[in-house]
Design a protein around this motif. Structure first.
Motif, PDB file in Angstrom:
ATOM      1  N   THR A   1       0.796  -1.088   0.101  1.00  0.00           N
ATOM      2  CA  THR A   1       0.048   0.047  -0.011  1.00  0.00           C
ATOM      3  C   THR A   1       0.900   1.338  -0.024  1.00  0.00           C
ATOM      4  O   THR A   1       0.302   2.175  -0.595  1.00  0.00           O
ATOM      5  CB  THR A   1      -0.953   0.025   1.192  1.00  0.00           C
ATOM      6  N   ASP A   2       2.002   1.249   0.527  1.00  0.00           N
ATOM      7  CA  ASP A   2       2.980   2.338   0.490  1.00  0.00           C
ATOM      8  C   ASP A   2       4.214   2.116   1.116  1.00  0.00           C
ATOM      9  O   ASP A   2       4.422   1.044   1.679  1.00  0.00           O
ATOM     10  CB  ASP A   2       2.374   3.634   1.532  1.00  0.00           C
ATOM     11  N   SER A   3       5.182   3.030   0.824  1.00  0.00           N
ATOM     12  CA  SER A   3       6.653   2.792   1.454  1.00  0.00           C
ATOM     13  C   SER A   3       7.190   4.049   1.573  1.00  0.00           C
ATOM     14  O   SER A   3       7.034   4.956   0.852  1.00  0.00           O
ATOM     15  CB  SER A   3       7.384   1.951   0.259  1.00  0.00           C
ATOM     16  N   LYS A   4       8.026   4.026   2.557  1.00  0.00           N
ATOM     17  CA  LYS A   4       8.882   5.267   2.775  1.00  0.00           C
ATOM     18  C   LYS A   4      10.394   4.866   2.590  1.00  0.00           C
ATOM     19  O   LYS A   4      10.706   4.078   3.324  1.00  0.00           O
ATOM     20  CB  LYS A   4       8.519   5.955   4.124  1.00  0.00           C
ATOM     21  N   VAL A   5      11.235   5.518   1.564  1.00  0.00           N
ATOM     22  CA  VAL A   5      12.454   5.194   1.417  1.00  0.00           C
ATOM     23  C   VAL A   5      13.392   6.238   2.089  1.00  0.00           C
ATOM     24  O   VAL A   5      13.026   7.504   1.878  1.00  0.00           O
ATOM     25  CB  VAL A   5      12.743   5.401   0.004  1.00  0.00           C
ATOM     26  N   THR A   6      14.512   6.208   2.573  1.00  0.00           N
ATOM     27  CA  THR A   6      15.298   6.966   3.338  1.00  0.00           C
ATOM     28  C   THR A   6      16.537   6.492   2.965  1.00  0.00           C
ATOM     29  O   THR A   6      16.721   5.304   2.686  1.00  0.00           O
ATOM     30  CB  THR A   6      15.319   6.894   4.893  1.00  0.00           C
ATOM     31  N   MET A   7      17.601   7.482   3.129  1.00  0.00           N
ATOM     32  CA  MET A   7      19.108   7.041   2.688  1.00  0.00           C
ATOM     33  C   MET A   7      20.010   7.481   4.142  1.00  0.00           C
ATOM     34  O   MET A   7      20.127   8.577   4.559  1.00  0.00           O
ATOM     35  CB  MET A   7      19.763   7.881   1.710  1.00  0.00           C
ATOM     36  N   PRO A   8      20.183   6.434   4.769  1.00  0.00           N
ATOM     37  CA  PRO A   8      21.099   6.786   6.239  1.00  0.00           C
ATOM     38  C   PRO A   8      22.179   7.724   5.870  1.00  0.00           C
ATOM     39  O   PRO A   8      22.826   7.766   4.928  1.00  0.00           O
ATOM     40  CB  PRO A   8      21.390   5.685   6.735  1.00  0.00           C
ATOM     41  N   LYS A   9      22.419   8.638   6.750  1.00  0.00           N
ATOM     42  CA  LYS A   9      23.636   9.452   6.631  1.00  0.00           C
ATOM     43  C   LYS A   9      25.038   8.736   6.589  1.00  0.00           C
ATOM     44  O   LYS A   9      25.229   7.874   7.099  1.00  0.00           O
ATOM     45  CB  LYS A   9      23.621  10.402   7.888  1.00  0.00           C
ATOM     46  N   GLY A  10      25.575   9.277   5.380  1.00  0.00           N
ATOM     47  CA  GLY A  10      27.112   8.482   5.241  1.00  0.00           C
ATOM     48  C   GLY A  10      26.966   6.904   4.456  1.00  0.00           C
ATOM     49  O   GLY A  10      27.759   6.461   4.655  1.00  0.00           O
ATOM     50  N   SER A  11      25.729   7.023   4.058  1.00  0.00           N
ATOM     51  CA  SER A  11      25.506   5.564   3.217  1.00  0.00           C
ATOM     52  C   SER A  11      25.308   5.851   1.996  1.00  0.00           C
ATOM     53  O   SER A  11      24.459   6.806   1.551  1.00  0.00           O
ATOM     54  CB  SER A  11      24.412   4.582   4.177  1.00  0.00           C
ATOM     55  N   THR A  12      25.520   4.929   0.951  1.00  0.00           N
ATOM     56  CA  THR A  12      24.873   5.042  -0.266  1.00  0.00           C
ATOM     57  C   THR A  12      23.717   4.055  -0.580  1.00  0.00           C
ATOM     58  O   THR A  12      23.213   3.848  -1.584  1.00  0.00           O
ATOM     59  CB  THR A  12      25.633   4.729  -1.471  1.00  0.00           C
ATOM     60  N   MET A  13      23.454   3.390   0.377  1.00  0.00           N
ATOM     61  CA  MET A  13      22.161   2.250   0.243  1.00  0.00           C
ATOM     62  C   MET A  13      20.952   2.925   0.747  1.00  0.00           C
ATOM     63  O   MET A  13      20.942   3.824   1.500  1.00  0.00           O
ATOM     64  CB  MET A  13      22.312   1.153   1.068  1.00  0.00           C
TER      65      MET A  13
END
Length: 92
Positions: free
Chosen positions: A39-51
């Motif tokens: 139904t939904d998703s929230k995408v983040t990029m942790p600080k200092g990471s490229t993943m």
């Protein structure tokens, strides 16, 4: 006599990691079993990471059942946990 239509309201969270939005979308969709929908998703990029990291939500959709009762209170008493009463109609 009344007839009520009920459906499940159960939902669950999913997590995935990937190096692109497409990879995360694929990773989330592969976790969704038959009879469920993402139904939904929230995408983040942790600080200092490229993943990228995602938290998604899936819910059971599509399955409905009918229940019968003398009045709305009787119908509501029959709705199991994790289900919702969607509509009510009379048999008259």
């Amino acid at each position: 006599m009344l007839i009520g239509v009920i459906r499940p309201t159960e939902s669950q969270d999913l997590t995935a990691e990937g190096d692109s939005l497409a990879a995360i979308g694929d990773a989330l969709r592969t976790q969704v079993p038959e009879g469920w929908q993402l139904t939904d998703s929230k995408v983040t990029m942790p600080k200092g990471s490229t993943m990228l990291t995602a938290v998604g939500r899936m819910a059971r959709w599509g399955e409905t059942r009918e229940i019968q009762g003398a009045d709305v209170a009787a119908l509501e008493a029959q709705v199991p946990d994790g289900w919702a009463l969607l509509s009510v109609r009379s048999t008259d």
